[in-house]
Scaffold this motif. Structure first.
Motif, PDB file in Angstrom:
ATOM      1  N   GLU A   1      69.540   7.160 -66.209  1.00 31.66           N
ATOM      2  CA  GLU A   1      70.110   6.193 -65.266  1.00 31.66           C
ATOM      3  C   GLU A   1      70.785   6.903 -64.107  1.00 31.66           C
ATOM      4  OE1 GLU A   1      72.882   3.302 -66.892  1.00 31.66           O
ATOM      5  OE2 GLU A   1      71.494   2.922 -68.539  1.00 31.66           O
ATOM      6  N   GLU A   2      71.566   7.944 -64.431  1.00 33.78           N
ATOM      7  CA  GLU A   2      72.311   8.643 -63.387  1.00 33.78           C
ATOM      8  C   GLU A   2      71.361   9.369 -62.441  1.00 33.78           C
ATOM      9  OE1 GLU A   2      75.491   8.227 -63.077  1.00 33.78           O
ATOM     10  OE2 GLU A   2      75.953   7.307 -64.995  1.00 33.78           O
ATOM     11  N   ALA A   3      70.296   9.957 -63.005  1.00 37.50           N
ATOM     12  CA  ALA A   3      69.324  10.658 -62.154  1.00 37.50           C
ATOM     13  C   ALA A   3      68.648   9.657 -61.225  1.00 37.50           C
ATOM     14  CB  ALA A   3      68.298  11.387 -63.006  1.00 37.50           C
ATOM     15  N   THR A   4      68.267   8.488 -61.770  1.00 37.30           N
ATOM     16  CA  THR A   4      67.651   7.452 -60.946  1.00 37.30           C
ATOM     17  C   THR A   4      68.603   7.033 -59.837  1.00 37.30           C
ATOM     18  OG1 THR A   4      66.479   6.649 -62.889  1.00 37.30           O
ATOM     19  CG2 THR A   4      66.555   5.186 -61.005  1.00 37.30           C
ATOM     20  N   GLU A   5      69.874   6.868 -60.200  1.00 41.48           N
ATOM     21  CA  GLU A   5      70.865   6.455 -59.221  1.00 41.48           C
ATOM     22  C   GLU A   5      70.956   7.469 -58.083  1.00 41.48           C
ATOM     23  OE1 GLU A   5      74.382   4.681 -61.221  1.00 41.48           O
ATOM     24  OE2 GLU A   5      75.469   5.722 -59.640  1.00 41.48           O
ATOM     25  N   ASP A   6      71.020   8.767 -58.445  1.00 42.67           N
ATOM     26  CA  ASP A   6      71.130   9.811 -57.422  1.00 42.67           C
ATOM     27  C   ASP A   6      69.911   9.806 -56.507  1.00 42.67           C
ATOM     28  OD1 ASP A   6      73.512  10.577 -58.345  1.00 42.67           O
ATOM     29  OD2 ASP A   6      72.888  12.472 -59.207  1.00 42.67           O
ATOM     30  N   ILE A   7      68.729   9.701 -57.111  1.00 40.53           N
ATOM     31  CA  ILE A   7      67.494   9.722 -56.322  1.00 40.53           C
ATOM     32  C   ILE A   7      67.469   8.535 -55.369  1.00 40.53           C
ATOM     33  CG2 ILE A   7      64.991   9.407 -56.439  1.00 40.53           C
ATOM     34  CD1 ILE A   7      65.028  10.897 -59.096  1.00 40.53           C
ATOM     35  N   GLN A   8      67.788   7.340 -55.900  1.00 38.69           N
ATOM     36  CA  GLN A   8      67.576   6.133 -55.118  1.00 38.69           C
ATOM     37  C   GLN A   8      68.662   5.912 -54.086  1.00 38.69           C
ATOM     38  OE1 GLN A   8      66.516   2.884 -57.703  1.00 38.69           O
ATOM     39  NE2 GLN A   8      64.584   3.853 -58.180  1.00 38.69           N
ATOM     40  N   GLN A   9      69.911   6.240 -54.432  1.00 38.53           N
ATOM     41  CA  GLN A   9      70.965   6.047 -53.440  1.00 38.53           C
ATOM     42  C   GLN A   9      70.727   6.919 -52.233  1.00 38.53           C
ATOM     43  OE1 GLN A   9      74.836   6.456 -55.138  1.00 38.53           O
ATOM     44  NE2 GLN A   9      74.889   4.310 -55.663  1.00 38.53           N
ATOM     45  N   PHE A  10      70.191   8.111 -52.460  1.00 32.81           N
ATOM     46  CA  PHE A  10      69.934   9.025 -51.358  1.00 32.81           C
ATOM     47  C   PHE A  10      68.928   8.424 -50.389  1.00 32.81           C
ATOM     48  CE2 PHE A  10      68.439  13.039 -49.444  1.00 32.81           C
ATOM     49  CZ  PHE A  10      69.668  13.551 -49.075  1.00 32.81           C
TER      50      PHE A  10
ATOM     51  N   GLY B   1      71.026   1.963 -56.827  1.00 33.16           N
ATOM     52  CA  GLY B   1      70.768   2.984 -57.829  1.00 33.16           C
ATOM     53  C   GLY B   1      70.044   2.510 -59.068  1.00 33.16           C
ATOM     54  N   ASP B   2      70.054   1.198 -59.322  1.00 31.91           N
ATOM     55  CA  ASP B   2      69.449   0.740 -60.569  1.00 31.91           C
ATOM     56  C   ASP B   2      68.223  -0.139 -60.320  1.00 31.91           C
ATOM     57  OD1 ASP B   2      70.816  -1.304 -59.438  1.00 31.91           O
ATOM     58  OD2 ASP B   2      71.862  -1.934 -61.263  1.00 31.91           O
TER      59      ASP B   2
ATOM     60  N   VAL C   1      69.304  19.559 -51.695  1.00 34.30           N
ATOM     61  CA  VAL C   1      69.716  20.644 -52.596  1.00 34.30           C
ATOM     62  C   VAL C   1      71.232  20.606 -52.814  1.00 34.30           C
ATOM     63  CG1 VAL C   1      69.785  23.143 -52.905  1.00 34.30           C
ATOM     64  CG2 VAL C   1      67.759  22.077 -51.931  1.00 34.30           C
ATOM     65  N   VAL C   2      71.979  20.328 -51.762  1.00 35.03           N
ATOM     66  CA  VAL C   2      73.436  20.308 -51.884  1.00 35.03           C
ATOM     67  C   VAL C   2      73.902  19.127 -52.743  1.00 35.03           C
ATOM     68  CG1 VAL C   2      75.603  19.996 -50.598  1.00 35.03           C
ATOM     69  CG2 VAL C   2      73.863  21.567 -49.746  1.00 35.03           C
ATOM     70  N   VAL C   3      73.338  17.938 -52.493  1.00 31.66           N
ATOM     71  CA  VAL C   3      73.751  16.751 -53.257  1.00 31.66           C
ATOM     72  C   VAL C   3      73.417  16.938 -54.741  1.00 31.66           C
ATOM     73  CG1 VAL C   3      73.259  14.306 -53.663  1.00 31.66           C
ATOM     74  CG2 VAL C   3      73.648  15.117 -51.348  1.00 31.66           C
ATOM     75  N   ARG C   4      72.239  17.483 -55.038  1.00 29.75           N
ATOM     76  CA  ARG C   4      71.864  17.724 -56.435  1.00 29.75           C
ATOM     77  C   ARG C   4      72.786  18.779 -57.047  1.00 29.75           C
ATOM     78  NH1 ARG C   4      70.292  15.119 -60.665  1.00 29.75           N
ATOM     79  NH2 ARG C   4      69.296  16.427 -62.205  1.00 29.75           N
ATOM     80  N   GLY C   5      73.115  19.810 -56.247  1.00 27.49           N
ATOM     81  CA  GLY C   5      74.033  20.847 -56.716  1.00 27.49           C
ATOM     82  C   GLY C   5      75.399  20.271 -57.060  1.00 27.49           C
ATOM     83  N   ILE C   6      75.850  19.318 -56.267  1.00 29.71           N
ATOM     84  CA  ILE C   6      77.135  18.668 -56.555  1.00 29.71           C
ATOM     85  C   ILE C   6      77.029  17.883 -57.861  1.00 29.71           C
ATOM     86  CG2 ILE C   6      78.750  16.879 -55.800  1.00 29.71           C
ATOM     87  CD1 ILE C   6      78.210  17.728 -52.905  1.00 29.71           C
ATOM     88  N   ALA C   7      75.934  17.143 -58.023  1.00 26.38           N
ATOM     89  CA  ALA C   7      75.754  16.326 -59.228  1.00 26.38           C
ATOM     90  C   ALA C   7      75.733  17.207 -60.481  1.00 26.38           C
ATOM     91  CB  ALA C   7      74.474  15.502 -59.133  1.00 26.38           C
TER      92      ALA C   7
END
Lengths: 449, 449
Positions: free
Chosen positions: A253-262, A267-268, A334-340
């Protein structure tokens, strides 16, 4: 996964042929996760037919695996008594996953029809907020006092745990029922029967409270490689446990949220959500994008005179902006994923910035030369080609800085950096790309004509 | 996570004050995952100082948790004998995770210095390809013949399993050593000692071979909620097991890959990768983007005459393209994620397409009206505003179709749909956005002047 495909085909054929008995036998041996995968691709009428062939226990397991949208339609097509009988067979935390998706009125009707004890357990869990540890936990666990022996603990487990309830940790509490440790089940097996539990329990145990965000629960499991997370109250009294399979769902769920919000999507959102529900969020981002695009257009408006004089400028203008766009998107992703993932902290910010600036310069020079060459071959204007190359390098540098700093700044203000969606960040490079290219061209206009 | 912050601060202070003894005591009680989090933010000299204070077992656990880049630098700074002694204390699959990141020569030197038995175990695992089940598995497991009783099985476990090795399934084999089932450990505890293992083992067990892709292993764990996946050879003889904590790492890797590939970044790039390594992939996508942007520019080139006549067209042109861009990005993001999660199949394609077209029409009309109004207020040309609105709705519709079909088509050709990165898909809407707006304007030019 091939087995699922074969199962799906057999089910379709048997449904079409109306051979319900043969179908029931086939379903009896199949895994609930595979059946639910097949159910979601069927027409609603066939879904109901197939569903009624399952025994209640399996039906419950299938329900628990279905996507929200499919679940909603299926439950609507079944009658409430039928659904309540199935839910009675399910563990309370799985019932919560089903009931929380239903419209309030229907949920209440079904809870009324369920066995009282189970219904109460479920309603207690439903009182915790969505996305919290309380909503995720199972209120069923096995706990013993730290002063008992291994043999006594095993005796207690035999009496209290049903064979169906999977559990991998035995929880250990003190005389005041406070959680003081856990014993992984395999240690129970290898320990001498007379050993006191106190001697084999782990030192301290990471626990969460009912209000803990599910993301924090997931991070705990990932970091400490545990299979269950105990949920405790303010006095460290055990209330429930969250197991790793629920955590895996949260990670997805969290990965989907990160991908989609970007990308400016709720996110869901899933592929089958009704347009009505998705509309507001999609529209919001499209309107924001319209705003930022208009801002970029207004920069072009400043140079309308130059374009009138030399229409060729309009041809190359979007290239500079587009290159800034991919620059910010690559860096920010890359930065946003690194933060996550917890890899991007302020301690490494300077190193990351140096990396991104080096990349901007090297790729900027390379693509700048290519662009200058293309434009020279096309229009034969050496000065225009130079201006394009310089504007491109400049825009790539800006992309590196903006793509790194904006997500970090948002994070410092405790805003989800994924919200720094492409829409917002690329506005910078759009505006500056148009400005630097058209500005330079206007300054040097008399040499261009 | 607050505890980690506090730990990090204490470590920094003690390092700065040179109080090594106090520091060693602090580290002794800390979790390896927390220490590794602190290590990565330190200067290399301090990393080494801190690392030498750890006992070999804990040092190994910290190594196993470090990111590739940090690991590489730290191992380079330590001497090989030192590293080999640490690796001797680690389970073979964790050693693999460290050794596979090192330069070949250094890896061989270290393996030579290690205890022979452990070194051989590790080298066998290293022969399996990266990203396969073989590379991921632990060769240590507990298996019993299906004819033994629960008491005999427990006796066997006591003798063969070390207390440190966590295991949650007892593997059951037949007389020919073929895997025939598993017994979750908790069932061993609750079963009567005289029960034959055969009676409590699971029916069939999902297994993989050494060549199975790690993504398939992850999907198996997610789908069937298992804690371990057995790895077998062609004859179903057990070779090893993959546990859920390794699978969680894989799930993270795969999510990162999906997110980053979509943005035109190598799927495994982390924030601290050296620019040299990242450069080729970043440059490739920037060059591809330069190509697609030039394609879009060439469409504008077709209408250079119209722009010369009416420079205002150049001002609004990027808005239509940009709106197509967010349209495709939103749609494609949801579709690509749906494919990754197994929710987007050809059975639901028609329903998804209807959803996306409805959204394109509704948001297209809404944003089209807003854009028409803005442009009318700005330029006062009602026909130009109409053309803009129509071109925008058209481009949004195209975005819906392209954003849905391109990822599905790539998948049909067995290409990772995440490769259908924003760069590729938005080319369609860039080109068509420019074409429809400038084309309409050119057709109606005499009414616009």
């Amino acid at each position: 996964m091939e087995e699922t495909t074969r199962l799906a085909e057999s089910i379709r054929e048997l449904l079409a042929a109306g051979r319900e008995e043969r179908l029931a036998a086939l379903l009896d041996g199949a895994h609930a996760a595979d059946i639910s995968q097949v159910v979601r691709d069927l027409e609603i009428g066939e879904q109901v037919r197939l569903f009624r062939l399952l025994d209640p226990q399996q039906a419950g397991a299938v329900l628990a695996e279905l996507d929200d949208q499919v679940l909603l339609e299926l439950v609507r097509a079944l009658d409430e008594t039928e659904v309540s009988k199935i839910l009675d067979q399910m563990p309370p935390d799985d019932v919560v996953e089903v009931v929380e998706e239903l419209p309030k009125e229907q949920a209440e009707k079904i809870l009324d029809l369920m066995e009282e004890e189970k219904s109460e357990e479920v309603q207690e869990l439903l009182e915790y907020g969505e996305g919290t540890a309380g909503r995720l936990m199972s209120p069923r666990f096995v706990a013993v006092n730290e002063h008992v022996t291994v043999a006594q603990a095993i005796e207690h487990i035999r009496k209290s745990a049903s064979a169906e309830d999977a559990f991998y940790y035995l929880y250990v509490v003190d005389d005041h029922e406070h959680l003081v440790g856990v014993v992984p089940v395999h240690r129970l097996v290898t320990a001498e029967p007379t050993t006191p539990i106190r001697a084999i329990r782990t030192g301290d145990v990471e626990s969460v409270t009912v209000d803990t965000d599910q993301e924090a629960v997931a991070r705990l499991v990932e970091r400490y490689d545990v299979l269950e997370v105990p949920v405790v109250d303010a006095n460290r009294r055990l209330l429930g446990r969250i197991s790793v399979d629920d955590v895996i769902d949260v990670i997805h769920e969290e990965a989907t949220e990160d991908i989609q919000q970007f990308a400016g999507v709720a996110g869901d959102e899933t592929v089958l959500d009704p347009p009505r529900e998705v509309f507001p969020r999609r529209l919001m981002w499209r309107l924001i994008n319209l705003g930022t695009a208009t801002l970029a257009a207004s920069v072009i408006g400043l140079f309308e005179g130059s374009i009138q004089t030399l229409a060729t400028l309009a041809v190359f203008m979007p290239i500079v902006a587009s290159m800034g766009g991919i620059g910010t998107t690559q860096t920010a992703t890359v930065v946003v994923r690194g933060i996550a993932l917890g890899e991007m902290t302020r301690h490494v910010l300077a190193r990351v910035m140096v990396k991104e600036v080096k990349l901007a310069l090297s790729t900027g020079l390379a693509t700048g030369c290519v662009l200058a060459l293309i434009s020279y071959l096309w229009k034969g204007q050496i000065l225009l080609s130079l201006i394009l190359g310089i504007a491109l390098v400049f825009n790539m540098l800006l992309a590196a800085v903006v793509g790194t700093l904006v997500p970090m700044a948002l994070r410092a203000f405790r805003i989800d950096p994924a919200i720094a969606s492409s829409v917002i960040i690329t506005t910078f490079t759009d505006v500056c790309g148009f400005f630097s290219f058209l500005g330079l061209a206007t300054l040097l206009m008399r040499f261009l004509l």
